[in-house]
Design an enzyme around this catalytic site. Structure first.
Site, PDB file in Angstrom:
ATOM      1  N   SER A 113       5.030  14.640  -0.657  1.00 23.34           N
ATOM      2  CA  SER A 113       5.241  13.210  -0.871  1.00 23.34           C
ATOM      3  C   SER A 113       6.714  12.861  -0.718  1.00 23.34           C
ATOM      4  O   SER A 113       7.600  13.622  -1.142  1.00 23.34           O
ATOM      5  CB  SER A 113       4.756  12.818  -2.273  1.00 23.34           C
ATOM      6  N   TYR A 137       6.187   6.653   3.319  1.00 26.87           N
ATOM      7  CA  TYR A 137       5.957   5.219   3.217  1.00 26.87           C
ATOM      8  C   TYR A 137       7.060   4.518   3.997  1.00 26.87           C
ATOM      9  O   TYR A 137       8.202   4.988   4.020  1.00 26.87           O
ATOM     10  CB  TYR A 137       6.032   4.732   1.770  1.00 26.87           C
ATOM     11  N   THR A 163       1.690   6.889   5.328  1.00 22.51           N
ATOM     12  CA  THR A 163       0.701   6.268   4.453  1.00 22.51           C
ATOM     13  C   THR A 163       0.750   4.765   4.659  1.00 22.51           C
ATOM     14  O   THR A 163       1.759   4.120   4.371  1.00 22.51           O
ATOM     15  CB  THR A 163       0.968   6.624   2.980  1.00 22.51           C
ATOM     16  N   LYS A 236      -2.228   7.839   7.696  1.00 19.30           N
ATOM     17  CA  LYS A 236      -3.073   8.100   6.531  1.00 19.30           C
ATOM     18  C   LYS A 236      -3.508   6.784   5.900  1.00 19.30           C
ATOM     19  O   LYS A 236      -2.693   5.890   5.688  1.00 19.30           O
ATOM     20  CB  LYS A 236      -2.310   8.950   5.512  1.00 19.30           C
ATOM     21  N   HIS A 260      -6.841   6.647  -0.611  1.00 18.49           N
ATOM     22  CA  HIS A 260      -5.742   6.875  -1.553  1.00 18.49           C
ATOM     23  C   HIS A 260      -6.265   7.390  -2.895  1.00 18.49           C
ATOM     24  O   HIS A 260      -5.725   7.076  -3.960  1.00 18.49           O
ATOM     25  CB  HIS A 260      -4.949   5.592  -1.763  1.00 18.49           C
TER      26      HIS A 260
END
Length: 365
Positions: A113, A137, A163, A236, A260
């Site tokens: 992440s 992100y 994402t 994603k 998610h």
């Protein structure tokens, strides 16, 4: 690998979940297990797997059976990847470093992440030879996002998962009720600014639409990212087949069918329910990962039968990290692989390439 002893009765993902709950505070547990709003999508993720029966086959020739997977030029011994999860020092003092070490020991790729509580370089140093990918992100400052991708590449990461399904945070009612607050030691180690723009809403104005969505990512951002990142780029958060097609048109190298973990839009469909529609649209053009609800090797078999190339495992890996550190992570991944091999044997499939809809019940004519 160092860490606490693995409990002798930890023989499945559910066992690790049970033990983890006793070791984490109620506030952290609410963060880890929490979902959007009423948690319906989180529940549907599991129910979709539970509702799909398998079709056993007998007396199959299994000589030479194996679970190897070619994944963007690297051979992986099985199709289980560690899903991206933020702030892993909430679960274990070594956080993502221990997760990477355990994943590497078990031959699994790990998606890190961008909100990791350890630096990208530190995670890579902790697990030499690790197959690491970045979950990204798009921040309000797009250059900051590109800088994150560059730092990950310099640390040896092999690709990027963008994402795209969370331009705003979901309504995490369970976290709010528990009063969860992120402690400083688990804060994001790689971010210089916020992931989402703050609201500028005045009296009577929407707190979401005013300010927070001004910098929300669009398809133009995906195209720009594709043009500036030399690594493989996966998107994603795909559930709708039209979005799958649009992502391919923008140059995506792969897709991740995901809701998610049920943490964003409650009552979105289960990932497994959306998978066949996305696979039918993609027609094998790029790899498809399935994320959401995987708890058993039989789940992986069902996902591959419906069009996935591999699966990602999220919350169970944090449970294993909490209970056994790196050793727990490696142990759980080994369990999942053994469960998949057992299921393949009992449905007569010698390789991942042989897994098709024929392993599902009811049988096709």
């Amino acid at each position: 690998m160092s860490g606490p002893l693995i409990p002798p009765d930890a023989v499945s993902a559910e066992d690790y979940r049970r033990h983890a709950q006793t070791r984490l505070s109620p506030e952290v547990w609410a963060w880890l297990e929490g979902a959007g709003a009423d948690g319906l999508t989180r529940r549907w993720n599991r129910e979709a797997f539970d509702a799909q029966a398998l079709a056993p086959r007998i007396l199959a020739e299994m000589e030479g059976a194996q679970t190897w997977l070619d994944f963007f030029g690297r051979s992986l011994p099985h199709p289980f990847l560690v899903a991206p999860m933020a702030h892993q020092r909430l679960a274990h003092p070594e956080g993502e470093a221990a997760m990477a070490l355990g994943a590497t020991a078990a031959g699994a790729a790990m998606v890190v992440s961008c909100q990791a509580s350890r630096s990208f370089a530190g995670i890579a140093r902790a697990a030499p030879g690790a197959d690491l990918w970045l979950q990204l992100y798009l921040q309000p400052d797009r250059l900051a996002s590109l800088d994150l991708a560059q730092r990950a590449a310099e640390a040896g990461f092999r690709g990027v998962l963008l994402t795209a399904d969370a331009p705003v945070n979901g309504l995490r009612n369970e976290e709010a009720r528990a009063g969860f607050r992120l402690p400083p030691e688990a804060a994001s180690a790689n971010l210089a600014g916020p992931l989402h723009a703050p609201s500028r809403a005045g009296p009577g104005e929407s707190p979401v639409f005013k300010g927070m969505l001004d910098a929300a990512p669009t398809w133009r951002d995906l195209e720009a990212l594709r043009s500036r990142i030399g690594l493989p780029l996966l998107v994603k958060g795909i559930l709708h087949p039209a979005d799958a097609r649009r992502a391919l048109d923008c140059g995506a190298d792969g897709l991740v069918v995901s809701n998610h973990g049920g943490r964003v839009l409650d009552t979105a469909p289960a990932s497994l329910a959306a998978l066949p529609y996305v696979a039918a649209e993609v027609k094998g053009a790029v790899p498809i990962l399935l994320d959401g609800g995987v708890r058993r090797g039989t789940d992986a078999l069902k996902a591959l039968a419906l069009g996935a190339t591999a699966v990602m495992v999220g919350r169970p890996m944090l449970h294993a990290l909490t209970v056994g550190g790196a050793s727990g992570v490696a142990h759980l991944l080994t369990i999942l692989r053994a469960e998949l091999e057992t299921a393949m044997t009992l449905t007569g499939r010698r390789s991942l390439a042989e897994i098709d809809a024929g392993v599902l019940w009811p049988p096709k004519a």
